[in-house]
Write a protein that holds these residues in place. Sequence first.
Motif, PDB file in Angstrom:
ATOM      1  N   GLU A 115       0.813   0.428  -9.601  1.00 38.49           N
ATOM      2  CA  GLU A 115      -0.193  -0.616  -9.763  1.00 38.49           C
ATOM      3  C   GLU A 115      -0.126  -1.666  -8.660  1.00 38.49           C
ATOM      4  O   GLU A 115      -1.081  -2.413  -8.461  1.00 38.49           O
ATOM      5  N   GLN A 116       1.005  -1.765  -7.929  1.00 42.83           N
ATOM      6  CA  GLN A 116       1.102  -2.754  -6.853  1.00 42.83           C
ATOM      7  C   GLN A 116       0.401  -2.273  -5.597  1.00 42.83           C
ATOM      8  O   GLN A 116       0.085  -3.085  -4.725  1.00 42.83           O
ATOM      9  N   GLY A 170       0.123  -5.668 -10.585  1.00 39.53           N
ATOM     10  CA  GLY A 170      -1.241  -5.218 -10.326  1.00 39.53           C
ATOM     11  C   GLY A 170      -2.278  -6.266 -10.660  1.00 39.53           C
ATOM     12  O   GLY A 170      -3.478  -5.992 -10.636  1.00 39.53           O
ATOM     13  N   ASP A 171      -1.814  -7.491 -11.003  1.00 36.91           N
ATOM     14  CA  ASP A 171      -2.655  -8.662 -11.278  1.00 36.91           C
ATOM     15  C   ASP A 171      -3.422  -8.560 -12.587  1.00 36.91           C
ATOM     16  O   ASP A 171      -4.428  -9.234 -12.786  1.00 36.91           O
ATOM     17  N   ARG A 176       1.067 -12.195 -15.688  1.00 39.88           N
ATOM     18  CA  ARG A 176       0.384 -11.181 -14.887  1.00 39.88           C
ATOM     19  C   ARG A 176       1.344 -10.101 -14.394  1.00 39.88           C
ATOM     20  O   ARG A 176       2.502 -10.377 -14.091  1.00 39.88           O
ATOM     21  N   THR A 177       0.836  -8.893 -14.280  1.00 43.70           N
ATOM     22  CA  THR A 177       1.589  -7.786 -13.718  1.00 43.70           C
ATOM     23  C   THR A 177       1.519  -7.836 -12.191  1.00 43.70           C
ATOM     24  O   THR A 177       0.757  -8.628 -11.613  1.00 43.70           O
ATOM     25  N   THR A 236       0.838  -1.201   0.000  1.00 41.08           N
ATOM     26  CA  THR A 236       0.000   0.000   0.000  1.00 41.08           C
ATOM     27  C   THR A 236       0.873   1.251   0.000  1.00 41.08           C
ATOM     28  O   THR A 236       1.966   1.275   0.586  1.00 41.08           O
ATOM     29  N   TRP A 292       9.294  -0.766  -7.843  1.00 42.05           N
ATOM     30  CA  TRP A 292       7.890  -0.707  -7.441  1.00 42.05           C
ATOM     31  C   TRP A 292       7.088  -0.040  -8.552  1.00 42.05           C
ATOM     32  O   TRP A 292       7.632   0.585  -9.458  1.00 42.05           O
ATOM     33  N   SER A 293       5.790  -0.178  -8.481  1.00 38.45           N
ATOM     34  CA  SER A 293       4.881   0.467  -9.423  1.00 38.45           C
ATOM     35  C   SER A 293       3.632   0.900  -8.678  1.00 38.45           C
ATOM     36  O   SER A 293       3.226   0.256  -7.697  1.00 38.45           O
ATOM     37  N   GLU A 307       0.303  -2.202 -17.508  1.00 32.36           N
ATOM     38  CA  GLU A 307      -0.913  -1.398 -17.652  1.00 32.36           C
ATOM     39  C   GLU A 307      -0.673  -0.223 -18.595  1.00 32.36           C
ATOM     40  O   GLU A 307      -1.522   0.098 -19.442  1.00 32.36           O
ATOM     41  N   ARG A 320      -3.469   2.337  -6.014  1.00 27.50           N
ATOM     42  CA  ARG A 320      -3.250   2.428  -7.469  1.00 27.50           C
ATOM     43  C   ARG A 320      -2.857   3.842  -7.902  1.00 27.50           C
ATOM     44  O   ARG A 320      -3.320   4.359  -8.922  1.00 27.50           O
ATOM     45  N   ARG A 321      -1.983   4.472  -7.138  1.00 28.90           N
ATOM     46  CA  ARG A 321      -1.561   5.810  -7.525  1.00 28.90           C
ATOM     47  C   ARG A 321      -0.179   6.114  -6.969  1.00 28.90           C
ATOM     48  O   ARG A 321       0.335   5.413  -6.086  1.00 28.90           O
TER      49      ARG A 321
END
Length: 625
Positions: A130-131, A470-471, A467-468, A100, A127-128, A415, A135-136
């Motif tokens: 999307e993880q 972010g799934d 999969r990313t 998070t 990190w991204s 994404e 989501r930001r």
Amino acid sequence: MPVGGLVPRATDNAADLVVRNAKIHTGDPVRPQAEAIAIRDGVITVVGDDNDIASHVGPDTKVVDAVGRRMVPGLNDAHLHVIRGGLNYVLELRWDGVPTLRQGLAMLREQAARTPKGQWVRVVGGWSAEQFAERRLPTVAELNAAAPDTPVFVLHLYQSAVLNRAALKAAGFTRDTPDPKGGQIVRGRDGEPTGMLLAAPSALILYSTLAKAPVLEGEDKRTSTRHFLRELNRFGLTSAIDAAGGFQNFPDNYSTVVELAEAGQLSLRIAYHLFPQTAGQEIDDLTRWIEMARPEDGDEWLRLNGAGENLTWAAADFENFAEPRPELADYETEFEKAVRLLMENGWGFRLHATYDETIRRDLAVFEKLAAEGLFPAGNRWLFDHAETVSADSLDRIAALGGAMSVQNRLSFQGEAFVRRYGPGAAADAPPIQAMLERGLTVGAGTDATRVSTYNPWVALHWLVTGRTVGDLVVRPPHNRVDRRTALAMFTEAGAALTGEEGAKGVLRPGFLGDLAVLSEDYFTVPEPDIAHIESLLTVVGGRIVYATAEYEGLDEELPPVSPGWSPVAHFGGYQATTGTGLSGARQAELLGQAVAESEQHRQWRARRGLAPQTAGTFFDPCFSL
């Protein structure tokens, strides 16, 4: 040390280390499975069972019981910026694996409080957005609130960076600072920098800003590198191919790993590349290096592997998938000079190339030299990345004796790639199965540390599942690989890319004693949990370089992390999360999906008059009278 009936006895061929009671995947088709392995003088002497190794157990042999766990050959990351990563590791706050943004900001706030004046808090890759559950990205305001006085630099892939007010001041950004070529300093209504830097599409604005932060000196560089190598050992890595990269000068920035190699303190085998750093000076740099060294100089711990991943700056196609593909100017003349120079002097190379448009231009140069009999002249060469390489280009690469190295950059940028190019293009980004079908050697890596995480199991998860983080499913089944193939890409193929396929990559007598005993069985664990695997025992050349759980204390002692305020000293590196498997929360999630799909199907039937408009009363014949 009697273990399970193994009685030590005096012998002339006693092993230094025996690991037994394991489920060993050897990677060797002659003997694919085994239960025990013996290593002497850094080399595997026996692969078999207790009976096979019994005569190799002497009074000084260290015998380790794997307790039935899965053992695999040591992993080899075929594209890792390990030298640069080591020089900066203890200075960086890692968000790798953090679930998070809230947790990430809490870590940042705590680290800012302990960071001394003049130092920065830097979150650099792995990190991204999307993880995160949110989501930001973090906002500038959040960074200012978390660290009002300490400079904070947060790098997001090769797309952007977020700086707080103190970092803007420390980096010297003002309303009068011009935008660099290929980059953008985002400005507010008043013309002042807001704290956002954009790669548009060149990442040089991000690199050059990060380069303004303080660096380590002297013994701290060696300590940082040793701790980074231990962190890589944590995931079963025993080898890596360093792809060089921006702001990694030779020989200056290579001196730390050279010193560690001379002292016998490397815990990871490194094959490194040389990357010209100054645009317009590339040919001069390559000429000077050719006079200084030759590929394969060194030993099995540290060796030169060739040039790249850039040969000339003008030929680099930056991979910011949030921006359009860069249109490169004419670069072939200088590029041909560089390749010709390397071929004439017995140097192989690797080449950063994201887009097929670039790959086709490069291949035209190679084919011109091949017509003259100068390419590949017995030298190893490969393309890195190649997300949009075409079938025709793959045929041309195969005809020229090339190889490929793919990385899981789309674990973190999938994404963005889908939004720009669509799911159809993403399905073959990169076309791994097409590469393998042509018989190409395809090594796998991470491209850590400034894009993907250095955790190879995240990359293996991506290879197997598509999969990313972010799934999001990016690659469909036709362009995925099975678990054995993925593991071979991280072991045997990596060895082939450095010409060491006869020495490592499989567990076979006569090969280097590099192995990992895993926390979970890679071959049977549910797919979502592949990314959560770690090594419990990592061995390089018969040395136990990482040990935890029941093996804790068997590895070599490292000096404490220095400086003491280092984020690594307090948070460690990769933030491990627990695998879900198919129980508990994951089962509930899947059940919820099934219920939702069932209700959607009922509503579809109801709209067509094939079912009642309202759901009927629940009825179970088991409870009827």
